[in-house]
Design an enzyme around this catalytic site. Structure first.
Site, PDB file in Angstrom:
ATOM      1  N   CYS A 113      23.626 -16.929  33.006  1.00 15.26           N
ATOM      2  CA  CYS A 113      22.179 -17.036  33.217  1.00 15.26           C
ATOM      3  C   CYS A 113      21.753 -16.603  34.630  1.00 15.26           C
ATOM      4  O   CYS A 113      20.571 -16.340  34.873  1.00 15.26           O
ATOM      5  CB  CYS A 113      21.719 -18.455  32.963  1.00 15.26           C
ATOM      6  SG  CYS A 113      22.281 -19.073  31.379  1.00 15.26           S
ATOM      7  N   HIS A 252      15.261 -19.670  36.126  1.00 19.76           N
ATOM      8  CA  HIS A 252      15.943 -19.500  34.840  1.00 19.76           C
ATOM      9  C   HIS A 252      15.332 -20.509  33.862  1.00 19.76           C
ATOM     10  O   HIS A 252      15.044 -21.648  34.214  1.00 19.76           O
ATOM     11  CB  HIS A 252      17.440 -19.748  34.989  1.00 19.76           C
ATOM     12  CG  HIS A 252      18.119 -19.792  33.665  1.00 19.76           C
ATOM     13  ND1 HIS A 252      17.964 -18.797  32.734  1.00 19.76           N
ATOM     14  CD2 HIS A 252      18.926 -20.732  33.084  1.00 19.76           C
ATOM     15  CE1 HIS A 252      18.650 -19.105  31.648  1.00 19.76           C
ATOM     16  NE2 HIS A 252      19.231 -20.273  31.838  1.00 19.76           N
ATOM     17  N   ASN A 282      15.892 -19.993  25.835  1.00 20.15           N
ATOM     18  CA  ASN A 282      16.850 -19.609  26.883  1.00 20.15           C
ATOM     19  C   ASN A 282      17.520 -18.294  26.484  1.00 20.15           C
ATOM     20  O   ASN A 282      18.223 -18.238  25.485  1.00 20.15           O
ATOM     21  CB  ASN A 282      17.883 -20.745  27.022  1.00 20.15           C
ATOM     22  CG  ASN A 282      18.942 -20.463  28.072  1.00 20.15           C
ATOM     23  OD1 ASN A 282      19.026 -19.362  28.626  1.00 20.15           O
ATOM     24  ND2 ASN A 282      19.763 -21.461  28.349  1.00 20.15           N
TER      25      ASN A 282
END
Ligand code: UT7
Length: 325
Positions: A113, A252, A282
């Site tokens: 990520c 993020h 996500n």
């Protein structure tokens, strides 16, 4: 050292959308649980025949067009991804071929990520010291290809997407500071256990669902808040700036509650945070990349603004980047 900035951005999100209501029909979950625990309402899902490079190509073409550059002008392509089309060759090479960026050196980054922030930092160094002139950094993921659709603890979280940034020398503004960190001692908390040299694919690994994302969500939550707070503080110190100087933080998008906890610790108000988690879930490396692209396209970033990218993910890794727009 040259000043390096983002001169073009592009994004691609697959058309198909999976809502929380759809997920209610697949696993024992509810819109209420997903919304209150994560902030996610829906996510984009790539088609079966669409691979990560297909998403990356669309985002890259848009970024190049916005930068007014042709693919021939690129001398570096970095793709941040944990869901490559295949173990090798690299997605960046597939992308290079698709857009005919014949001059470019290509490699992928596996920093989950935080991959897009890692990619920006690496590309910046190459351009700042004069090795390359124009770099393309892409965050692209087909996370739904490694999602266990029978595990309600993870399958409600992920989505697919890609975004790309063209980096070049700029006269004003640009990347002010970056900070990257890692702790491999915590690698067990988030991983895909099989499919590599440790545990190659076999009938057993497939039957045991070992090719899917396994996550200790609760433990990660606390570490994510700590690491993202630390990354933001460190990069701002490197940039010689204060939190009151930051116009927009682009974090993020793993969980809205993680982001709000970080913001609270940093004393940032909600209007200074860009979120796309509600619409996208996500998307690992594509999360910060798409959020940056959307924030700029929606006019939330103006010339001269100070923006802070802040990311955390499997590895564990974390990273932050301050850009003067
Ligand atoms: O991308 C970078 C790395 N990722 C992260 O940083 C993710 C960090 N972690 C998180 O975002 C959160 O931990 C999750 C969203 C993954 C989970 O939220 P949580 O508040 O930590 O929930 P939990 O895992 O503690 O589970 C609470 C309860 C459990 O039930 P019991 O044991 O209390 O009866 C779970 O079984 O919620 C249950 N649960 C669900 N219920 C409905 C877990 N998933 C679901 C679900 N629907 N989808």
């Amino acid at each position: 050292m040259k000043k390096v900035g983002v001169i073009g951005l592009g994004e691609y999100l697959p058309e198909k959308i999976l809502t929380n209501a759809d997920l209610e029909k697949m696993v024992d979950t509810s819109d209420e649980w997903i919304t209150t625990r994560t902030g996610i309402k829906e996510r984009h899902i790539a088609e079966k025949e669409e691979a990560t490079s297909d998403l990356a190509i669309k985002a890259a073409k848009q970024a190049l067009s916005e930068a007014n550059l042709s693919a021939q002008d690129l001398d570096l392509i970095i793709v941040a991804t944990i869901t490559p089309d295949m173990p090798f060759p690299a997605v960046s090479c597939l992308l290079q071929n698709a857009i005919s960026a014949k001059k470019a050196a290509c490699f992928d980054i596996s920093a989950a990520c935080a991959g897009f922030v890692y990619g920006l930092s690496v590309a910046q160094q190459f351009i700042a010291c004069g090795t390359y002139e124009n770099a393309l950094v892409v965050g692209a993921e087909k996370l739904t290809s490694v999602t266990d659709w029978t595990d309600r603890g993870t399958c409600v979280l992920f989505g697919d997407g890609a975004a790309a940034a063209v980096l070049s020398e700029v006269k004003e503004g640009g990347i002010v500071a970056t900070y990257l960190g890692s702790d491999g001692g915590l690698s067990e908390l988030l991983k895909i256990p099989a499919g590599g040299s440790r545990n190659p694919a076999s009938k057993e690994t497939v039957e045991q669902h070992l090719h899917y994302i396994k996550m200790e969500g609760n433990e990660l939550f606390k570490i994510a808040v700590k690491s993202m707070t630390h990354a933001a503080e460190t990069v701002l110190e490197r940039a010689g700036l204060k939190f009151s100087d930051v116009d927009l933080i682009i974090p993020h998008q793993a969980n809205a509650r993680i982001i709000m906890a970080v913001a609270k610790k940093l004393g940032l108000t909600e209007d200074k945070i860009y979120l796309n988690i509600e619409r996208c879930g996500n998307m690992s490396s594509a999360s910060t990349a798409t959020a940056l692209c959307e924030a700029v396209k929606e006019g939330k970033v103006k010339k001269g603004d100070i923006i802070l990218l802040d990311a955390f993910g499997a590895g564990l890794v974390w990273g932050a980047c301050v850009i003067k727009w």
